[in-house]
Design a protein around this motif. Structure first.
Motif, PDB file in Angstrom:
ATOM      1  N   PHE A  78      99.805  69.830 -45.959  1.00 58.67           N
ATOM      2  CA  PHE A  78     101.090  70.280 -45.428  1.00 58.67           C
ATOM      3  C   PHE A  78     100.814  71.191 -44.251  1.00 58.67           C
ATOM      4  CE2 PHE A  78     102.447  69.395 -49.844  1.00 58.67           C
ATOM      5  CZ  PHE A  78     103.453  68.491 -49.549  1.00 58.67           C
ATOM      6  N   ILE A  93      97.868  73.584 -45.504  1.00 57.98           N
ATOM      7  CA  ILE A  93      97.776  73.707 -46.955  1.00 57.98           C
ATOM      8  C   ILE A  93      97.232  72.387 -47.493  1.00 57.98           C
ATOM      9  CG2 ILE A  93      99.062  74.011 -49.100  1.00 57.98           C
ATOM     10  CD1 ILE A  93     101.162  75.526 -47.429  1.00 57.98           C
ATOM     11  N   ALA A 108      97.221  70.460 -50.244  1.00 54.28           N
ATOM     12  CA  ALA A 108      97.838  70.336 -51.570  1.00 54.28           C
ATOM     13  C   ALA A 108      97.047  69.368 -52.445  1.00 54.28           C
ATOM     14  CB  ALA A 108      99.285  69.888 -51.437  1.00 54.28           C
ATOM     15  N   LEU A 129      96.636  74.636 -62.974  1.00 52.70           N
ATOM     16  CA  LEU A 129      97.620  75.707 -62.934  1.00 52.70           C
ATOM     17  C   LEU A 129      98.721  75.351 -61.954  1.00 52.70           C
ATOM     18  CD1 LEU A 129      95.284  78.806 -63.012  1.00 52.70           C
ATOM     19  CD2 LEU A 129      96.515  77.700 -64.883  1.00 52.70           C
ATOM     20  N   SER A 130      99.800  76.109 -62.026  1.00 52.92           N
ATOM     21  CA  SER A 130     100.908  75.811 -61.137  1.00 52.92           C
ATOM     22  C   SER A 130     100.480  76.064 -59.695  1.00 52.92           C
ATOM     23  CB  SER A 130     102.105  76.648 -61.554  1.00 52.92           C
ATOM     24  OG  SER A 130     102.583  77.398 -60.496  1.00 52.92           O
ATOM     25  N   GLY A 131     100.832  75.145 -58.809  1.00 47.64           N
ATOM     26  CA  GLY A 131     100.415  75.250 -57.412  1.00 47.64           C
ATOM     27  C   GLY A 131      99.094  74.572 -57.122  1.00 47.64           C
ATOM     28  N   SER A 132      98.490  73.950 -58.148  1.00 49.27           N
ATOM     29  CA  SER A 132      97.188  73.342 -57.908  1.00 49.27           C
ATOM     30  C   SER A 132      97.312  71.944 -57.291  1.00 49.27           C
ATOM     31  CB  SER A 132      96.401  73.265 -59.212  1.00 49.27           C
ATOM     32  OG  SER A 132      97.129  72.536 -60.165  1.00 49.27           O
ATOM     33  N   GLY A 133      98.544  71.442 -57.165  1.00 50.97           N
ATOM     34  CA  GLY A 133      98.728  70.176 -56.454  1.00 50.97           C
ATOM     35  C   GLY A 133      99.015  68.974 -57.329  1.00 50.97           C
ATOM     36  N   LYS A 134      99.302  69.215 -58.613  1.00 49.33           N
ATOM     37  CA  LYS A 134      99.532  68.094 -59.529  1.00 49.33           C
ATOM     38  C   LYS A 134     100.745  67.260 -59.111  1.00 49.33           C
ATOM     39  CE  LYS A 134     100.332  70.938 -62.893  1.00 49.33           C
ATOM     40  NZ  LYS A 134     100.308  72.267 -62.295  1.00 49.33           N
ATOM     41  N   SER A 135     101.850  67.963 -58.867  1.00 53.82           N
ATOM     42  CA  SER A 135     103.065  67.231 -58.503  1.00 53.82           C
ATOM     43  C   SER A 135     102.863  66.470 -57.209  1.00 53.82           C
ATOM     44  CB  SER A 135     104.239  68.194 -58.347  1.00 53.82           C
ATOM     45  OG  SER A 135     104.547  68.791 -59.573  1.00 53.82           O
ATOM     46  N   THR A 136     102.211  67.106 -56.268  1.00 53.17           N
ATOM     47  CA  THR A 136     101.969  66.436 -54.992  1.00 53.17           C
ATOM     48  C   THR A 136     101.118  65.186 -55.211  1.00 53.17           C
ATOM     49  OG1 THR A 136     101.977  68.625 -53.985  1.00 53.17           O
ATOM     50  CG2 THR A 136     101.203  66.810 -52.631  1.00 53.17           C
TER      51      THR A 136
HETATM   52  N1  ADP Z   1     106.834  70.197 -48.967  1.00 51.49           N
HETATM   53  C1  ADP Z   1     105.835  71.114 -48.969  1.00 51.49           C
HETATM   54  N2  ADP Z   1     105.563  71.822 -47.853  1.00 51.49           N
HETATM   55  C2  ADP Z   1     104.575  72.737 -47.844  1.00 51.49           C
HETATM   56  N3  ADP Z   1     103.808  73.027 -48.879  1.00 51.49           N
HETATM   57  C3  ADP Z   1     104.018  72.364 -50.028  1.00 51.49           C
HETATM   58  C4  ADP Z   1     105.060  71.379 -50.142  1.00 51.49           C
HETATM   59  N4  ADP Z   1     105.049  70.886 -51.409  1.00 51.49           N
HETATM   60  C5  ADP Z   1     104.053  71.534 -52.048  1.00 51.49           C
HETATM   61  N5  ADP Z   1     103.441  72.406 -51.228  1.00 51.49           N
HETATM   62  C6  ADP Z   1     102.291  73.270 -51.570  1.00 51.49           C
HETATM   63  O1  ADP Z   1     101.298  72.475 -52.121  1.00 51.49           O
HETATM   64  C7  ADP Z   1     100.685  73.104 -53.210  1.00 51.49           C
HETATM   65  C8  ADP Z   1     100.736  72.257 -54.450  1.00 51.49           C
HETATM   66  O2  ADP Z   1     102.062  72.178 -54.918  1.00 51.49           O
HETATM   67  P1  ADP Z   1     102.478  71.308 -56.185  1.00 51.49           P
HETATM   68  O3  ADP Z   1     101.945  69.942 -56.027  1.00 51.49           O
HETATM   69  O4  ADP Z   1     103.935  71.435 -56.382  1.00 51.49           O
HETATM   70  O5  ADP Z   1     101.719  72.055 -57.357  1.00 51.49           O
HETATM   71  P2  ADP Z   1     101.903  71.902 -58.931  1.00 51.49           P
HETATM   72  O6  ADP Z   1     102.762  70.748 -59.221  1.00 51.49           O
HETATM   73  O7  ADP Z   1     100.509  71.754 -59.435  1.00 51.49           O
HETATM   74  O8  ADP Z   1     102.489  73.193 -59.406  1.00 51.49           O
HETATM   75  C9  ADP Z   1     101.361  74.448 -53.371  1.00 51.49           C
HETATM   76  O9  ADP Z   1     100.571  75.415 -52.741  1.00 51.49           O
HETATM   77  C10 ADP Z   1     102.646  74.264 -52.660  1.00 51.49           C
HETATM   78  O10 ADP Z   1     103.073  75.494 -52.111  1.00 51.49           O
END
Ligand code: ADP
Ligand code: MG
Lengths: 647, 348
Positions: free
Chosen positions: B17, B43, B45, B64-71
């Motif tokens: 990102f 970033i 992700a 952990l939360s923010g580790s990029g799983k959802s992405t």
């Molecule tokens: N649309 C976006 N723009 C910028 N940064 C993003 C975006 N989506 C996620 N991130 C960043 O990418 C990282 C991983 O996010 P995410 O995949 O949601 O983590 P998780 O699901 O593990 O909690 C985080 O640091 C988040 O801030």
């Protein structure tokens, strides 16, 4: 400080630098004539070959006329089925009993008997106080203008949502539409669409639609990202995603938009009557011109009640929970028992209306009027308290208002432009600086500096009072539940009153002039200051307040040291709204004889001078935009400093 | 598991990102490091994720939360476009797929469950579950019949006419699950499906999930930040840290051979007996040398210690360990079991 210093410095300047102080007349750009000429060209000369521009706009008017005629036949005039206006009525209009019953029943259905009583009483007032005929003329234009406004607003909102570029192009236009005073575009509307209810309705739509566009955009953007992702994972095409996921999920936000359109349309009722809307608005305007206080007040109250009824109804729709119906009562007649009863009742009453005049028209013998009472009251107040009123007025004028006005008129224009630019730079960087400088230059260049300063003076003084009253009131309400309840009712009512209504009492008591105008503006613009303050204070995190209590702060200390600093950005946004409302009211107070840009716009309207009206209107809009951008930038920065909003 | 066909395969997937991330990736030759990414103000992700998911397995992405799983999971479904890398679904490149085909794949082959349920607020339970079928243009009678089937399957029969907000969180997620199963997907993505639920309900839903999987045998990508949940449900777990996958393995492998300190820290908290099987602490004997009947008690080699510990700790004799075919492959002293229970550390 800087301004004052420069001011004294400039007083010493030699003659050849006089242009620094007063913008020279000979430098004025004749923009208003150019606009008027352009308008003339549009109407007289523009020809698309098959049809002229004027034919084009008139045919739009013609198209809109049909639904409007239908609504007006249904609610007020009855159906003649003939183009001859004197033809006999064949099918009667909906009787007053029926209309009242329909609205009451809807209210009951949506929100229970409390709302039903409120809505029912509003409509009964219309009948009993002899306002029914005018009210139905007004209502019929509202019931057509609102759906059109909502439809167009949604259309543009959706387009903006789908196409980023479209949104970017649309935003400044919306800003202008919401800040240019209505009077300014009444003249072009008049030229393009002719005098009459249709032109009035188009002006109403121009005024009432922008919030719908914005709220549609906002509501669509606020649909949770997960829902959109779900839609795409389910395999929606773009079209399906929009219509089956995003729009239904944004329903609540869209209904807020509908509510806004209704309220703004009602707010336009009186102004629209200047270009032929008729109805309640015309009654108020006519009484205001005759200074017939009682009659004006009654019609004003009628508009207000109509507004309250429609506002509460549409708000109830927003908040309504559709609860599930359970399998045992699925039979059509049972599920739709209200609808079925209503339709049956309606038909009976409607038919009865053809034979029983009392059902159709509320009997005149049973009508009440309070007109005399109000006129007498005002007479009595003026006879007994004239000196007191006069003393207050004179005191404030001499000691407060006039000095400020003199000061503003004396400060060199260059200084003010420079200060605005500097402020813009400090708060929002060079982009904001250039914007604010250009907008304020526009005012000077088009030769409206003096009038603009009078505008700023009147608006500024009113805003000062409005915040001085509104912010403390809001704080008190935020800290005390009982006060909150009272204040909320007052604020809700103030916000539903159409702006013109405020003029009636102030003119009654203080006659025309700056002071009466100021009072009307203060009351009209009070609500946002209170509302935002309440919101700002109550959103201060509870644990912060508790922590302060724990270390032994008194209530006053908590307020001063914790709550106010944190709530300040929010309070400033409230002040911003107050300024916007004050400016929009300012133009209307032209009717009570002010000498500012509002008057300029109003004069242009009476003289049907397109260019003059638009240029002055733009000046008002630019003042609003400058204030809005500066305060907005300040609040945003402050919020970021407090960590309440991310960069 | 590994003998099953690969359903989903991702190779070198990146998601950055920030501005100009395409330019950044194009400029770099080779694999940019975490440092490079940060220095470019981006970033990372998801960074260089590669793995294969086999048919019928539960593949868990934990971090952990923010580790990029959802992405990462959104890259796998192409809800977001990865910055680099490829994603193959049944051998076909998802990223190169035309829009029309992608919609088709999502309609028929993929199901997804969301953390906050993502139910359509204006539709009843029945209509929500039938929604993906309605999108495909299936007739009302037919889609409602199918919806009723899955509603029954997740135990919500009788709630068809309710609106989402009339249901508890657990019930809402059941609707989410039913809805994602309505189209009989081949692969099932669940992004922290139980994280928004109370602990008790969460456990109940995990059991429910295992029960469903026993019936359905889907290929599953399941995301969680809860290591307990991961080891309860997983065939294999991928652990993510700051956008990178640091280790992939079965729960047992992660505990026995953590690849980094980071993984070790996670696994430390976990009671060993919950994860380790008899096989991992037995003393192996070559198959066929001894007969199972020479032991008083025998356990299957894949049984977790937790499920037989109470039974054997008071014994004095050794316990036999048998494989799936009933052959004896090792022995186990009660002392070793007690070691695991007490110290949490098998004497290896
Ligand atoms: N649309 C976006 N723009 C910028 N940064 C993003 C975006 N989506 C996620 N991130 C960043 O990418 C990282 C991983 O996010 P995410 O995949 O949601 O983590 P998780 O699901 O593990 O909690 C985080 O640091 C988040 O801030
Ligand atoms: Mg996540």
């Amino acid at each position: 400080m800087l301004g004052i210093l420069l001011y004294y410095f400039s007083a010493q300047l030699p003659e050849q630098f006089a242009w620094l102080i007063k913008y020279p007349k000979s430098w004025t750009i004749p923009l208003k004539y150019w606009i008027s000429d352009f308008m003339k060209w549009l109407i007289q000369d523009l020809d698309f070959g098959l049809f002229t521009f004027k034919e084009f706009t008139r045919s739009i008017a013609w198209l809109l006329e049909w639904p409007l005629r239908f609504a007006s036949a249904l609610l007020s005039e009855g159906f003649t089925f003939s183009s001859d206006p004197k033809a006999p009525v064949l099918v009667q209009r909906l009787p007053w009993v029926a209309v009242t019953a329909i609205f009451t029943l809807i209210a009951y259905r949506v929100n229970g008997w409390k709302l039903a009583i409120l809505v029912g009483s509003c409509f009964l007032y219309l009948a009993i106080f002899g306002q029914w005929e005018s009210a139905m003329v007004t209502l019929s234009s509202i019931v057509i203008a609102v759906p059109f406004g909502v439809f167009i607003g949604m259309l543009f909102g959706i387009l903006g949502f789908r196409h980023k570029n479209f949104e970017m192009a649309m935003m400044p236009v919306l800003d202008l539409m919401q800040t240019v005073p209505v009077f300014a575009y009444l003249v072009p509307v008049l030229f393009l669409f002719g005098f009459g209810p249709v032109a009035a309705m188009i002006a109403t739509m121009i005024y009432a639609t922008p919030p719908m566009v914005r709220l549609t955009l906002l509501a669509l953007k606020q649909v949770p990202a997960e829902l959109v992702e779900y839609g795409r994972m389910a395999g929606c095409t773009n079209k399906q995603l929009l219509w089956k996921v995003q729009i239904p999920s944004a329903r609540a936000g869209l209904m807020v938009g509908v509510n806004q359109v209704i309220m703004l349309s009602l707010n336009m009722v009186i102004i629209a009557s200047m270009i032929g809307a008729g109805g309640l608005g015309y009654d108020v305007l006519a009484s205001l011109r005759r200074l017939a206080i009682g009659a004006g007040l009654e019609a004003g109250v009628a508009i207000t009640l109509l507004a309250i009824a429609l506002d509460r109804l549409s708000q109830a729709f927003v908040q309504r929970d559709t609860t599930s119906f359970h399998p045992e009562d699925v039979h059509f007649l049972i599920r739709h028992r209200y609808l079925v009863t209503a339709i049956a009742g309606l038909l009976i009453v409607w038919i009865a209306g053809h034979f029983l005049p009392a059902v159709n028209h509320y009997p005149e013998a049973m009508q009440l009027t309070t007109g005399e009472f109000w006129s007498d009251l005002v007479k009595w107040l003026n006879i007994n308290y004239f000196d007191q009123f006069e003393a207050v007025k004179t005191f404030l004028l001499l000691n407060f208002m006039i000095p400020i006005k003199r000061f503003l008129l004396a400060v060199p224009w260059v200084v003010i432009v420079a200060m605005v630019a500097l402020l813009g730079y400090q708060l929002g960087g060079w982009r904001l600086s250039v914007l604010t400088a250009l907008l304020s230059l526009f005012i000077a260049v088009t030769g409206q500096w003096q009038k603009a300063m009078v505008t700023i003076y009147l608006c500024g003084v009113s805003v000062l009072f409005a915040t001085g009253i509104g912010v403390p009131l809001g704080m008190w309400a935020a800290l005390n539940k009982k006060v909150y309840r009272v204040v909320k009712v007052i604020i809700d009512t103030l916000q539903t009153l159409p702006s013109f209504v405020y003029l009636i009492p102030v003119v009654m008591l203080f006659r025309v002039g700056d002071f009466a105008a100021m009072l009307a503006i203060i009351v009209y613009s009070l609500a946002p200051a209170v509302r935002y303050t309440i919101h700002g204070i109550t959103q201060v995190p509870e644990d912060l307040v508790e922590a302060s209590k724990a270390i032994g702060c008194t209530k006053l200390q908590i307020l001063r040291r914790v709550q106010i600093p944190i709530a300040l950005p929010e309070i400033m946004l409230g002040v911003n709204q107050t300024i916007m409302m004050a400016l929009s009211m300012l133009v209307i107070t032209a009717l009570v004889g002010t000498r500012d840009l509002g008057q300029e716009v109003y004069i242009a309207l009476t003289k049907a001078d397109t260019g003059r009206g638009i240029v002055a209107g733009l000046a008002v809009a630019f003042i609003a935009i400058i204030a809005d951008r500066l305060i907005g930038a300040w609040a945003k920065r402050k919020k970021q400093q407090l960590g309440m909003e991310h960069v | 598991m590994h003998d099953h066909a690969v359903t989903l395969s991702c190779k070198g997937v990146w998601k950055l990102f920030g501005e100009n991330c395409e330019a950044f990736l194009a400029k770099k030759t080779g694999i940019p490091s975490q440092k490079d990414v940060q220095n470019a103000g981006l970033i990372g992700a998801v960074q260089n994720a590669s793995f294969d998911i086999h048919q019928g397995e539960i593949f868990i992405i934990m971090g952990l939360s923010g580790s990029g799983k959802s992405t990462l999971v959104r890259c796998l479904t192409k809800l977001i476009e990865p910055s680099a890398g490829s994603v193959l679904f049944n051998g076909e490149d998802l990223l190169a797929m035309p829009e029309k085909e992608l919609i088709d794949v999502r309609r028929h082959k993929m199901g997804m469950v969301f953390q906050h349920f993502a139910l359509l607020p204006h539709l009843t339970v029945l209509d929500n579950v039938a929604f993906p079928l309605a999108i495909q243009g299936i007739k009302r009678a037919q889609r409602e019949a199918r919806a009723l089937e899955v509603i029954e399957l997740v135990g919500l029969a009788g709630r068809e006419t309710y609106y989402p907000r009339e249901l508890s969180g657990g019930q809402q997620q059941r609707v989410g699950i039913a809805r994602s199963l309505a189209v009989e997907p081949e692969i099932w993505f669940l992004d922290e499906p139980f994280s928004a639920l109370d602990p008790l309900i969460r456990r109940e839903m995990q059991d429910e999930f295992l029960r469903l999987q026993n019936v359905l045998h889907k290929t599953i990508v399941f995301i969680t930040h809860d290591f307990d949940e991961a080891i309860r449900l997983a065939d294999r777990i991928a652990i993510m840290q700051d956008g990178a996958i640091v280790q992939i393995g079965s729960p047992e492998e992660l505990i026995l051979k953590p690849a980094t300190n980071y993984v070790a820290e996670f696994t430390q908290q976990i009671p060993r007996e919950k994860v380790l099987t008899a096989k991992s602490i037995m003393t192996p004997i070559s198959a066929g040398t001894l007969s199972p009947s020479s032991f008083n008690k025998t356990v299957k080699s894949e049984t977790r210690i937790q499920s037989f510990a109470a039974d054997v700790v008071h014994d004095t004799q050794d316990i036999g360990v048998v494989n799936a075919d009933g052959e004896l492959i090792g022995t186990l002293t009660p002392g070793k079991v007690i070691d695991v229970l007490v110290s949490g550390n098998p004497a290896l």
